[in-house]
Design a protein around this motif. Sequence first.
Motif, PDB file in Angstrom:
ATOM      1  N   LEU A 106     -62.957  38.282   0.197  1.00 16.70           N
ATOM      2  CA  LEU A 106     -64.005  37.378  -0.290  1.00 16.70           C
ATOM      3  C   LEU A 106     -63.966  37.249  -1.807  1.00 16.70           C
ATOM      4  CD1 LEU A 106     -67.043  38.410   1.954  1.00 16.70           C
ATOM      5  CD2 LEU A 106     -65.594  36.386   2.161  1.00 16.70           C
ATOM      6  N   ALA A 107     -63.780  38.363  -2.500  1.00 17.89           N
ATOM      7  CA  ALA A 107     -63.729  38.314  -3.962  1.00 17.89           C
ATOM      8  C   ALA A 107     -62.503  37.548  -4.438  1.00 17.89           C
ATOM      9  CB  ALA A 107     -63.732  39.733  -4.522  1.00 17.89           C
ATOM     10  N   LEU A 108     -61.381  37.732  -3.761  1.00 21.25           N
ATOM     11  CA  LEU A 108     -60.154  37.047  -4.163  1.00 21.25           C
ATOM     12  C   LEU A 108     -60.265  35.538  -3.954  1.00 21.25           C
ATOM     13  CD1 LEU A 108     -56.565  38.254  -3.467  1.00 21.25           C
ATOM     14  CD2 LEU A 108     -57.160  35.918  -2.876  1.00 21.25           C
ATOM     15  N   ILE A 109     -60.757  35.124  -2.805  1.00 20.92           N
ATOM     16  CA  ILE A 109     -60.840  33.681  -2.519  1.00 20.92           C
ATOM     17  C   ILE A 109     -61.798  32.986  -3.478  1.00 20.92           C
ATOM     18  CG2 ILE A 109     -61.550  31.983  -0.812  1.00 20.92           C
ATOM     19  CD1 ILE A 109     -58.876  33.274  -0.216  1.00 20.92           C
ATOM     20  N   SER A 110     -62.999  33.535  -3.612  1.00 26.13           N
ATOM     21  CA  SER A 110     -63.992  32.886  -4.471  1.00 26.13           C
ATOM     22  C   SER A 110     -63.614  32.971  -5.946  1.00 26.13           C
ATOM     23  CB  SER A 110     -65.371  33.519  -4.239  1.00 26.13           C
ATOM     24  OG  SER A 110     -65.327  34.919  -4.509  1.00 26.13           O
ATOM     25  N   GLY A 111     -63.213  34.150  -6.397  1.00 20.92           N
ATOM     26  CA  GLY A 111     -62.889  34.312  -7.814  1.00 20.92           C
ATOM     27  C   GLY A 111     -61.663  33.537  -8.238  1.00 20.92           C
ATOM     28  N   THR A 112     -60.617  33.525  -7.413  1.00 22.02           N
ATOM     29  CA  THR A 112     -59.396  32.800  -7.773  1.00 22.02           C
ATOM     30  C   THR A 112     -59.640  31.302  -7.810  1.00 22.02           C
ATOM     31  OG1 THR A 112     -58.081  34.557  -6.747  1.00 22.02           O
ATOM     32  CG2 THR A 112     -56.987  32.462  -7.157  1.00 22.02           C
ATOM     33  N   THR A 172     -61.734  35.906 -11.263  1.00 20.78           N
ATOM     34  CA  THR A 172     -61.930  34.647 -11.981  1.00 20.78           C
ATOM     35  C   THR A 172     -61.269  34.695 -13.358  1.00 20.78           C
ATOM     36  OG1 THR A 172     -64.025  34.277 -10.831  1.00 20.78           O
ATOM     37  CG2 THR A 172     -63.656  33.030 -12.856  1.00 20.78           C
ATOM     38  N   ARG A 173     -61.407  35.792 -14.049  1.00 21.31           N
ATOM     39  CA  ARG A 173     -60.804  35.914 -15.382  1.00 21.31           C
ATOM     40  C   ARG A 173     -59.278  35.914 -15.296  1.00 21.31           C
ATOM     41  NH1 ARG A 173     -64.476  37.621 -19.406  1.00 21.31           N
ATOM     42  NH2 ARG A 173     -62.717  38.427 -20.641  1.00 21.31           N
ATOM     43  N   ILE A 206     -51.184  24.795  -9.180  1.00 25.51           N
ATOM     44  CA  ILE A 206     -51.822  25.852  -9.970  1.00 25.51           C
ATOM     45  C   ILE A 206     -51.999  27.128  -9.145  1.00 25.51           C
ATOM     46  CG2 ILE A 206     -53.851  26.480 -11.306  1.00 25.51           C
ATOM     47  CD1 ILE A 206     -52.152  24.380 -12.656  1.00 25.51           C
ATOM     48  N   LEU A 207     -52.666  27.014  -8.009  1.00 24.21           N
ATOM     49  CA  LEU A 207     -52.974  28.198  -7.199  1.00 24.21           C
ATOM     50  C   LEU A 207     -51.734  28.953  -6.707  1.00 24.21           C
ATOM     51  CD1 LEU A 207     -56.068  27.015  -5.100  1.00 24.21           C
ATOM     52  CD2 LEU A 207     -55.996  28.805  -6.840  1.00 24.21           C
ATOM     53  N   PRO A 208     -50.709  28.277  -6.173  1.00 25.60           N
ATOM     54  CA  PRO A 208     -49.546  29.056  -5.710  1.00 25.60           C
ATOM     55  C   PRO A 208     -48.828  29.824  -6.816  1.00 25.60           C
ATOM     56  CG  PRO A 208     -49.537  26.857  -4.734  1.00 25.60           C
ATOM     57  CD  PRO A 208     -50.587  26.859  -5.803  1.00 25.60           C
ATOM     58  N   ASN A 209     -48.884  29.331  -8.048  1.00 24.89           N
ATOM     59  CA  ASN A 209     -48.128  29.956  -9.131  1.00 24.89           C
ATOM     60  C   ASN A 209     -48.913  31.016  -9.891  1.00 24.89           C
ATOM     61  OD1 ASN A 209     -45.409  28.389  -9.456  1.00 24.89           O
ATOM     62  ND2 ASN A 209     -46.951  26.811  -9.086  1.00 24.89           N
ATOM     63  N   PRO A 213     -50.181  37.944 -10.105  1.00 25.33           N
ATOM     64  CA  PRO A 213     -51.060  38.984 -10.678  1.00 25.33           C
ATOM     65  C   PRO A 213     -52.337  39.184  -9.877  1.00 25.33           C
ATOM     66  CG  PRO A 213     -51.167  36.981 -11.997  1.00 25.33           C
ATOM     67  CD  PRO A 213     -50.061  36.787 -11.023  1.00 25.33           C
ATOM     68  N   VAL A 214     -52.786  38.123  -9.197  1.00 23.25           N
ATOM     69  CA  VAL A 214     -53.997  38.253  -8.383  1.00 23.25           C
ATOM     70  C   VAL A 214     -53.750  39.177  -7.188  1.00 23.25           C
ATOM     71  CG1 VAL A 214     -55.618  36.999  -6.929  1.00 23.25           C
ATOM     72  CG2 VAL A 214     -54.924  36.033  -9.117  1.00 23.25           C
TER      73      VAL A 214
END
Length: 297
Positions: A106-112, A172-173, A206-209, A213-214
Motif C-alpha cells: 500500500l505504501a509503495l503504490i500510493s507513495g510512488t 513519495t520522496r 516515468i513509473l517503469p524507469n 530504487p523503490v
Amino acid sequence: RRGDRELPPRCAHEVRPGLGGAVGAQGVADHAVDQRVRAERPRVATGGRRRPGIIATPLAVVAIWSSLTKPRTLPMFTDQLGRDVLARVLYGGRTSLLAAFGIVFLALISGTTLGAIAGYAGGWLDEIIMRTTDIFLAFPPLLLAITIAAVLEPNLKNTVIAVALTWWPWYTRIARGQALSLRERAFVQAAQGLGAKDKRIISKHILPNLMTPVLVQATLDLGTAIMTVTGLSFLGIGVQAPTADWGVMVSEGRLFVQSGVWWVATFPGLMIFLSTLAFNLLGDSIQIILNPKTRKV
C-alpha cells in the motif's frame, strides 16, 4: 434326514432299487448340489466371523498401548493453555508476513504514484504533495502509527492501514527525485513532442524507469514492517488474541518467563529476528545486483 428332508443318495450305485434311472439321476444331481452348499458354508461362516477380528485386533492393541504409555512433548510444543507452540509460530508467521507485505504494498503504490506525479508535473501540484509529505514526516512514524491504530478498531486490517499511512511519504520522496531526473531525458521529451498525454507518459515512461530504487527500499522495509506490526500487537493495539501472531505470542509468553516457561516467548521472538535479518540481507543483495556501479562484470 436333514430336518424333514430326505438325504439324497451319495452316488449312483446307492440309488434305491425300484426308483428307476430318472430318479437315480435326479438323486445324483441333488447330491452334487448339496455337497457344493456344504463345502461353501464353512468358508462363508468362517470369513464372516474373522472380519470383525481383523479390524478389532489392531484397535485393541492401539488402545492398550496408548493407555499404558504417557504422551511425550517437547518444551516448544505447548504453551500455558496446552496449545501447540510450533503450529502457532508457523501460523503467526503467516499473519505477520501478510501484514508486512500489505503495508509495503500500500505504501509503495500510493507513495510512488504521488511522487511520480509531483516530480513530472511540478508547479503547484508538486508543492501540495510535498508539503503534505513534510507534515507526515514531521511526526515519528511509530508514534503516528500507534495514534492511528488506537483511534481505529484493533485488528489486522486497521493495523496495516495505520502503518501504511505513515510510510507512504518515504516512497513519495524517492519517486519524486527519480521523476525530476527522468522528465529531462530524451525519450520523455520525444514522447512529449509526439503529442503523448501526461497520463501515458507517467504510466509508460516515468513509473517503469523509477522502480529500481523503490523496489530496493521496499525490500528493506519488509523487515521493519514485521517489527512494527509485531510491536503494535505486543502493545495490544494490533492483532488481538487468540489470533496467532508473533507479537501477541511474545506478549503472552513474557508473563511466564520467570516461571521457567521461556519457550513461549523465545521462539516467536527468534522468528521476528530471523525474518527481519533475512529481508535486510535480501534488500542489500537486490541493491548490489541492480546497481550498475557495484555489479560484478
